[in-house]
Design a protein around this motif. Structure first.
Motif, PDB file in Angstrom:
ATOM      1  N   ASN A  27       1.009   9.088   9.502  1.00  0.00           N
ATOM      2  CA  ASN A  27       0.621  10.338  10.161  1.00  0.00           C
ATOM      3  C   ASN A  27       0.392  11.462   9.145  1.00  0.00           C
ATOM      4  OD1 ASN A  27       0.752   9.190  12.712  1.00  0.00           O
ATOM      5  ND2 ASN A  27       2.914   9.724  13.002  1.00  0.00           N
ATOM      6  N   THR A  28       1.193  11.459   8.087  1.00  0.00           N
ATOM      7  CA  THR A  28       1.069  12.500   7.060  1.00  0.00           C
ATOM      8  C   THR A  28      -0.267  12.415   6.339  1.00  0.00           C
ATOM      9  OG1 THR A  28       3.464  12.551   6.706  1.00  0.00           O
ATOM     10  CG2 THR A  28       2.071  13.409   4.931  1.00  0.00           C
ATOM     11  N   LEU A  29      -0.648  11.207   5.927  1.00  0.00           N
ATOM     12  CA  LEU A  29      -1.849  11.042   5.098  1.00  0.00           C
ATOM     13  C   LEU A  29      -3.127  10.904   5.929  1.00  0.00           C
ATOM     14  CD1 LEU A  29      -0.410   8.659   2.358  1.00  0.00           C
ATOM     15  CD2 LEU A  29      -0.847  11.113   2.188  1.00  0.00           C
ATOM     16  N   LYS A  30      -2.995  10.445   7.164  1.00  0.00           N
ATOM     17  CA  LYS A  30      -4.182  10.287   8.006  1.00  0.00           C
ATOM     18  C   LYS A  30      -4.826  11.635   8.290  1.00  0.00           C
ATOM     19  CE  LYS A  30      -6.968   7.650  10.380  1.00  0.00           C
ATOM     20  NZ  LYS A  30      -7.811   6.637   9.698  1.00  0.00           N
ATOM     21  N   THR A  31      -3.996  12.674   8.417  1.00  0.00           N
ATOM     22  CA  THR A  31      -4.535  14.007   8.713  1.00  0.00           C
ATOM     23  C   THR A  31      -5.379  14.553   7.565  1.00  0.00           C
ATOM     24  OG1 THR A  31      -2.501  15.028   7.855  1.00  0.00           O
ATOM     25  CG2 THR A  31      -2.590  14.572  10.219  1.00  0.00           C
ATOM     26  N   VAL A  32      -5.160  14.036   6.361  1.00  0.00           N
ATOM     27  CA  VAL A  32      -5.928  14.500   5.199  1.00  0.00           C
ATOM     28  C   VAL A  32      -7.328  13.885   5.185  1.00  0.00           C
ATOM     29  CG1 VAL A  32      -5.924  14.667   2.676  1.00  0.00           C
ATOM     30  CG2 VAL A  32      -3.769  14.738   3.928  1.00  0.00           C
ATOM     31  N   GLY A  33      -7.477  12.743   5.878  1.00  0.00           N
ATOM     32  CA  GLY A  33      -8.796  12.117   5.940  1.00  0.00           C
ATOM     33  C   GLY A  33      -8.906  10.816   5.183  1.00  0.00           C
ATOM     34  N   GLU A 116       6.851  15.857   3.048  1.00  0.00           N
ATOM     35  CA  GLU A 116       5.479  15.462   3.379  1.00  0.00           C
ATOM     36  C   GLU A 116       4.448  16.160   2.493  1.00  0.00           C
ATOM     37  OE1 GLU A 116       4.702  15.844   7.526  1.00  0.00           O
ATOM     38  OE2 GLU A 116       6.427  14.629   8.125  1.00  0.00           O
ATOM     39  N   SER A 117       4.624  17.451   2.260  1.00  0.00           N
ATOM     40  CA  SER A 117       3.660  18.198   1.438  1.00  0.00           C
ATOM     41  C   SER A 117       3.638  17.670   0.005  1.00  0.00           C
ATOM     42  CB  SER A 117       3.994  19.690   1.447  1.00  0.00           C
ATOM     43  OG  SER A 117       5.310  19.914   0.962  1.00  0.00           O
ATOM     44  N   GLU A 118       4.815  17.208  -0.477  1.00  0.00           N
ATOM     45  CA  GLU A 118       4.874  16.647  -1.832  1.00  0.00           C
ATOM     46  C   GLU A 118       4.103  15.331  -1.895  1.00  0.00           C
ATOM     47  OE1 GLU A 118       8.110  14.783  -5.006  1.00  0.00           O
ATOM     48  OE2 GLU A 118       8.816  15.746  -3.161  1.00  0.00           O
ATOM     49  N   VAL A 119       4.256  14.494  -0.866  1.00  0.00           N
ATOM     50  CA  VAL A 119       3.523  13.221  -0.819  1.00  0.00           C
ATOM     51  C   VAL A 119       2.022  13.484  -0.821  1.00  0.00           C
ATOM     52  CG1 VAL A 119       3.034  11.173   0.563  1.00  0.00           C
ATOM     53  CG2 VAL A 119       5.394  12.005   0.342  1.00  0.00           C
ATOM     54  N   ILE A 120       1.583  14.435   0.015  1.00  0.00           N
ATOM     55  CA  ILE A 120       0.153  14.768   0.087  1.00  0.00           C
ATOM     56  C   ILE A 120      -0.364  15.224  -1.277  1.00  0.00           C
ATOM     57  CG2 ILE A 120      -1.513  16.410   1.047  1.00  0.00           C
ATOM     58  CD1 ILE A 120       0.124  16.348   3.649  1.00  0.00           C
ATOM     59  N   ALA A 121       0.400  16.095  -1.941  1.00  0.00           N
ATOM     60  CA  ALA A 121      -0.033  16.645  -3.229  1.00  0.00           C
ATOM     61  C   ALA A 121      -0.111  15.560  -4.302  1.00  0.00           C
ATOM     62  CB  ALA A 121       0.918  17.751  -3.667  1.00  0.00           C
ATOM     63  N   ARG A 122       0.907  14.688  -4.350  1.00  0.00           N
ATOM     64  CA  ARG A 122       0.921  13.650  -5.385  1.00  0.00           C
ATOM     65  C   ARG A 122      -0.196  12.620  -5.157  1.00  0.00           C
ATOM     66  NH1 ARG A 122       5.716  13.382  -8.581  1.00  0.00           N
ATOM     67  NH2 ARG A 122       7.277  14.916  -7.925  1.00  0.00           N
ATOM     68  N   ASN A 125      -3.490  14.227  -6.148  1.00  0.00           N
ATOM     69  CA  ASN A 125      -3.645  14.346  -7.601  1.00  0.00           C
ATOM     70  C   ASN A 125      -4.029  13.017  -8.246  1.00  0.00           C
ATOM     71  OD1 ASN A 125      -3.050  17.047  -7.515  1.00  0.00           O
ATOM     72  ND2 ASN A 125      -0.922  16.834  -8.189  1.00  0.00           N
ATOM     73  N   HIS A 126      -3.367  11.937  -7.807  1.00  0.00           N
ATOM     74  CA  HIS A 126      -3.642  10.639  -8.434  1.00  0.00           C
ATOM     75  C   HIS A 126      -4.992  10.068  -7.999  1.00  0.00           C
ATOM     76  CE1 HIS A 126       0.075  10.418 -10.577  1.00  0.00           C
ATOM     77  NE2 HIS A 126       0.788  10.632  -9.470  1.00  0.00           N
ATOM     78  N   LEU A 127      -5.402  10.348  -6.768  1.00  0.00           N
ATOM     79  CA  LEU A 127      -6.748   9.938  -6.348  1.00  0.00           C
ATOM     80  C   LEU A 127      -7.811  10.733  -7.112  1.00  0.00           C
ATOM     81  CD1 LEU A 127      -6.360   9.519  -2.477  1.00  0.00           C
ATOM     82  CD2 LEU A 127      -6.866   7.716  -4.134  1.00  0.00           C
ATOM     83  N   THR A 128      -7.528  12.011  -7.332  1.00  0.00           N
ATOM     84  CA  THR A 128      -8.458  12.846  -8.105  1.00  0.00           C
ATOM     85  C   THR A 128      -8.597  12.321  -9.529  1.00  0.00           C
ATOM     86  OG1 THR A 128      -7.911  14.813  -6.800  1.00  0.00           O
ATOM     87  CG2 THR A 128      -8.912  15.175  -8.964  1.00  0.00           C
ATOM     88  N   LEU A 129      -7.464  12.009 -10.158  1.00  0.00           N
ATOM     89  CA  LEU A 129      -7.498  11.472 -11.524  1.00  0.00           C
ATOM     90  C   LEU A 129      -8.270  10.159 -11.580  1.00  0.00           C
ATOM     91  CD1 LEU A 129      -3.828  12.191 -12.688  1.00  0.00           C
ATOM     92  CD2 LEU A 129      -5.919  13.257 -13.567  1.00  0.00           C
TER      93      LEU A 129
END
Length: 387
Positions: A27-33, A116-122, A125-129
């Protein structure tokens, strides 16, 4: 600045044997897309990884069948999956587990209970890298390919120049021998009072001299082009007069080969250097005759096109240009294999010169060709502003 929109629909695999953890992370990551997949065992995770190649893996260390550290090692051992970032997510507070995780190849470590916000941020960041790394690899591959092509073209240019110098020695010797031979012969004819033969020999000497002068001028023009010292005087030019002059220059050669030249005259004027424009059409029409078929056809068409430009197309029904030459046809000193085999005269600089001159007059020179069917060259130049 990285475009975060590029991360939408990236594939994220979440591996955890606890359904509650899977649900919260989903649920946490699905909302990001992200495109989320779930696995509750090590074997299920490995099967999914080999089949779907996720962009990132969130991996619990403690699983019922295969240890998360072992899964990480297997993923990093394969060339196909070694660049997939793995983020461990575990309830263990033992710092040794963290060290073992990084030694196994993970890029990050999140402790449970997680924010949850920490999981989203990490994850972001790693997908961006990973995206930046892939883009960099793509750019390096492209640049390496460009350098390889440039190296290949440079080597070809050197080979072509070497052949050109060898060919020029022959091209110079032929008219020089004619001049020397006829000069010696005329000495005897003058002594013998054979005036008519002397006059005929004079014409041959003039032809040979003009051919020599043409060769010298071609070489000097190439030198000026390479040093960018060629001078241009752009002015209003009557296109019809220039084309007709170029046609007259090759008409006799066309007649000998039975080649018809079709040209519907035009009243358009353009902005160009008249002398250099005549060189362009002379080069293109000379090639259209030299590489044409006996009893062939050359068609010249002029029309105004979009963007305040005039397009002059020159079509022939000749041998055409093989695909292998299409990227290098405008290189200096290049000679087609057909020209070498059939001993067709030429220095190999006509198209190079034509493209250079057209470009300097703010135009373009392009072509289409089919082997054994003919070629079609397009010259596009700016229409005169008063038109």
């Amino acid at each position: 600045m990285f475009d975060i929109e590029k991360l939408i629909n990236k594939k994220v695999l979440i591996v955890d044997d606890q359904s509650d953890n899977l649900k919260v992370l989903y649920n946490t990551l699905k909302t990001v897309g992200y495109d989320i997949s779930l696995a509750k065992s090590g074997q299920q995770a490995l099967n999914h990884i080999w089949q779907h190649l996720p962009d990132l893996i969130l991996l619990d260390i403690t699983l019922p069948d295969i240890n998360g550290l072992e899964i990480c090692r297997k993923v990093k051992a394969s060339e196909e999956t070694e660049n997939i970032p793995i983020v461990f997510i575990s309830a263990s507070t033992d710092s040794n587990d963290v060290i073992k995780g990084f030694e196994a190849g993970c890029v990050d470590y999140i402790r449970k209970p997680f924010v949850e916000s920490e999981v989203i941020a990490r994850v972001r960041n790693h997908l961006t890298l990973k995206c930046l790394h892939e883009e960099l690899e793509h750019q390096v591959a492209e640049r390496t390919g460009e350098l390889a092509r440039a190296k290949h073209l440079a080597e070809m240019a050197n080979q072509a120049k070497t052949k050109f110098l060898s060919r020029m020695s022959h091209e110079f010797k032929t008219p020089l021998n004619a001049v020397l031979g006829f000069t010696q012969l005329q000495e005897q004819q003058i002594i013998a009072g054979e005036v008519e033969k002397v006059l005929a020999g004079r014409d041959c000497i003039m032809d040979a001299g003009n051919h020599l002068l043409s060769l010298v001028n071609d070489i000097l023009d190439v030198a000026d082009m390479e040093n960018r010292q060629l001078k241009f005087s752009v002015e209003k030019v009557d296109l019809n007069n220039v084309i007709l002059a170029a046609v007259r220059g090759i008409q006799q050669q066309a007649n000998k080969l039975g080649i018809a030249i079709n040209y519907n005259q035009t009243d358009l004027t353009i902005d160009a250097d008249e002398h250099h424009l005549r060189q362009v059409f002379s080069n293109l029409l000379t090639n259209a005759i030299k590489f044409n078929s006996p009893q062939g056809l050359v068609n010249i068409d002029v029309k105004q096109i979009e963007g305040q430009q005039v397009q002059i197309s020159i079509m022939d029904t000749g041998v055409g240009i093989d695909r292998e030459y299409k990227e290098k046809i405008f290189m200096p000193f290049l000679r087609l294999e057909y020209a070498e085999k059939n001993e067709i005269a030429g220095a190999g600089i006509g198209l190079y010169q034509a493209q250079y001159l057209v470009n300097e007059m703010k135009g373009t020179l392009t072509f289409e060709s089919l082997p054994k069917q003919g070629s079609l060259f397009f010259v596009r130049l700016p229409l005169n502003k008063s038109e």
